[in-house]
Design a protein around this motif. Structure first.
Motif, short mmCIF file in Angstrom:
data_model
loop_
_atom_site.label_atom_id
_atom_site.label_comp_id
_atom_site.label_asym_id
_atom_site.label_seq_id
_atom_site.Cartn_x
_atom_site.Cartn_y
_atom_site.Cartn_z
N PHE A 6 0.78 -1.08 0.06
CA PHE A 6 -0.03 0.16 -0.02
C PHE A 6 0.86 1.35 -0.16
O PHE A 6 0.63 2.07 -0.68
CB PHE A 6 -0.80 0.00 1.21
N ILE A 7 2.01 1.34 0.88
CA ILE A 7 2.81 2.59 1.03
C ILE A 7 3.28 2.62 -0.25
O ILE A 7 3.88 3.88 -0.75
CB ILE A 7 3.79 2.36 2.42
N LYS A 8 4.34 1.75 -0.89
CA LYS A 8 4.96 1.73 -2.02
C LYS A 8 3.97 2.17 -3.27
O LYS A 8 4.51 2.97 -4.06
CB LYS A 8 5.59 0.42 -2.44
N GLU A 24 -7.67 8.28 -3.62
CA GLU A 24 -8.37 7.03 -3.50
C GLU A 24 -7.57 6.17 -2.38
O GLU A 24 -8.34 5.51 -1.73
CB GLU A 24 -8.30 6.33 -4.75
N PHE A 25 -6.52 6.69 -1.99
CA PHE A 25 -5.75 6.08 -0.90
C PHE A 25 -6.48 6.50 0.38
O PHE A 25 -6.11 5.80 1.69
CB PHE A 25 -4.26 6.24 -0.89
N ALA A 74 1.44 2.67 10.41
CA ALA A 74 2.84 2.65 9.98
C ALA A 74 3.57 4.14 10.16
O ALA A 74 2.88 4.82 10.15
CB ALA A 74 2.76 2.35 8.44
N TYR A 75 4.80 3.74 10.42
CA TYR A 75 5.69 4.98 10.55
C TYR A 75 6.40 4.91 9.26
O TYR A 75 7.13 3.92 8.88
CB TYR A 75 6.41 5.13 11.85
N ASP A 99 -10.23 0.15 7.18
CA ASP A 99 -11.08 -0.15 6.11
C ASP A 99 -10.07 -0.17 4.80
O ASP A 99 -10.61 0.18 3.80
CB ASP A 99 -12.53 0.50 5.78
N ASP A 100 -8.69 -0.54 4.70
CA ASP A 100 -8.00 -0.37 3.75
C ASP A 100 -7.61 0.89 3.18
O ASP A 100 -7.31 1.18 2.04
CB ASP A 100 -8.22 -1.59 2.76
N LYS A 101 -7.88 1.75 4.09
CA LYS A 101 -7.42 3.35 3.41
C LYS A 101 -6.94 4.09 4.53
O LYS A 101 -6.83 3.49 5.86
CB LYS A 101 -8.80 4.04 3.05
N ILE A 102 -6.31 5.09 4.28
CA ILE A 102 -5.52 6.00 5.26
C ILE A 102 -6.87 6.95 5.96
O ILE A 102 -7.74 7.52 5.18
CB ILE A 102 -4.72 7.00 4.62
#
Length: 110
Positions: A6-8, A24-25, A74-75, A99-102
Motif C-alpha cells: 500500500f505504502i509503495k 483513492e488511498f 505505519a511509520y 477499512d484498507d484506507k488512510i
C-alpha cells in the motif's frame, strides 16, 4: 491489507502526480495533519489542496527510507526532492488505517 505494498503504491502514485488516484488511498473524511506547514487538511478536498500545493506545485519526488509497520498503523521516513528552497529534505509520516484506507496521517519534516 498489505501495508508495505500500500505504502509503495501510494508513493508511486504521488511521484506520478495522479491526484485522483492519490485521493483513492484516503477515506472520504481522512485527516492529514502537517505541523511543518501549520495546518490540518480534512477530507478529500483538503488533502487535494495539500497534494497540489506541496507535491505537484514543488514537483516533489518521494523516496522511501524507512518503514515500520504495526497492526493498523505505519511509520514512514522518506527523502523529498523537488523545487523547494532546500532542494532535498527528510520527512516522516505516521499513518492510521481503517477499512484498507488512510484514516489519519501526520506528516512532518525531519
Amino acid at each position: 491489507m498489505n501495508i508495505e505494498t500500500f505504502i509503495k503504491d501510494w508513493i508511486a502514485v504521488s511521484n506520478n502526480y495522479n491526484t485522483e488516484k492519490y485521493l483513492e488511498f484516503y477515506k472520504e473524511n481522512a485527516v492529514l495533519d502537517d505541523p511543518s506547514v501549520g495546518r490540518k487538511f480534512i477530507g478529500h478536498d483538503g488533502i487535494k489542496d495539500y497534494f497540489v500545493s506541496y507535491f505537484i506545485g514543488y514537483k516533489t519526488q518521494t523516496e522511501l527510507r524507512k518503514l515500520d509497520i504495526k497492526e493498523n498503523s505505519a511509520y514512514l521516513e522518506v527523502e523529498f526532492t523537488g523545487e523547494f528552497p532546500e532542494g532535498e529534505i527528510g520527512g516522516s509520516f505516521d499513518f492510521i488505517f481503517k477499512d484498507d484506507k488512510i484514516e489519519f496521517v501526520k506528516a512532518d519534516l525531519i
